[in-house]
Design an enzyme around this catalytic site. Sequence first.
Site, mmCIF file in Angstrom:
data_model
loop_
_atom_site.group_PDB
_atom_site.id
_atom_site.type_symbol
_atom_site.label_atom_id
_atom_site.label_comp_id
_atom_site.label_asym_id
_atom_site.label_seq_id
_atom_site.Cartn_x
_atom_site.Cartn_y
_atom_site.Cartn_z
ATOM 1 C CB ILE A 158 29.144 65.928 -65.089
ATOM 2 C CG1 ILE A 158 27.657 66.269 -64.925
ATOM 3 C CG2 ILE A 158 29.453 64.593 -64.412
ATOM 4 C CD1 ILE A 158 26.738 65.332 -65.664
ATOM 5 N N GLY A 188 38.634 67.693 -69.469
ATOM 6 C CA GLY A 188 37.625 66.778 -70.006
ATOM 7 C C GLY A 188 36.470 66.482 -69.081
ATOM 8 C CB SER A 189 33.994 66.793 -67.584
ATOM 9 O OG SER A 189 33.079 66.179 -66.709
ATOM 10 N NE ARG A 190 26.907 63.703 -69.160
ATOM 11 C CZ ARG A 190 26.444 62.701 -68.420
ATOM 12 N NH1 ARG A 190 27.036 61.530 -68.457
ATOM 13 N NH2 ARG A 190 25.425 62.878 -67.630
#
EC number: 4.1.1.65
Length: 221
Positions: A158, A188-190
């Site tokens: 994501i 950056g993220s998930r």
Amino acid sequence: MRLHREGNTIMLTTGLVLLALNLLAYFYLFSDNPTATTLLGIVSLVLFILVVQFFRIPNRLLTTGDAQVIAPADGKVVVIEETTEGEYFKDRRRQVSIFMSPLNVHVNRNPVSGIVRYFKYFPGKYLVAWHPKSSTENERTTVVIETPNGVKVLLRQIAGAVARRIIWYVKEGQPVKQGDEFGFIKFGSRVDVFLPLDAEIKVKIGDVTKGGVTVIAELVK
């Protein structure tokens, strides 16, 4: 440690721009102000180091195990819950989510070995990664890996407010090995992992994970 190939263009471009800016400052903008040129040089060096460290791949002894689900990313565990996965399984699953800050290693690794049974890319928004709707409205990919024992594990990359590009290296029907790279998210993220309800979770909220090393769950089958 080595540097990821996804960073080659960004690191080169950043280095050239900063070099040109410092040369311009030294010869023209601040030619009579050594303090200003020194400060600019220090700031430029710190910025370049931050960009380079984002693409680092540290040397690690990877964890392997047929029943073990390994963390697909470096970061912090921010979600552990039972939820309905509506895209592929369309039933109740156990979700573990790992948030990656810009300071984390951003290589994404296969948490299990098996065959990729499903893959799909979704363009979308760039809400902050912890936003409740980020998993359904942000740019994302979904990957489902079926283990040799027939257990299916779903991964979802994501994008976040800073991350603007998701990279993947897998396709449907491809065999994958636990610990190998399946993708990369820039800045950056998930990553969400959806597991069977009977999977035994081995982490807790707030735990820091190492991609390819930390065991996040064990499968029953």
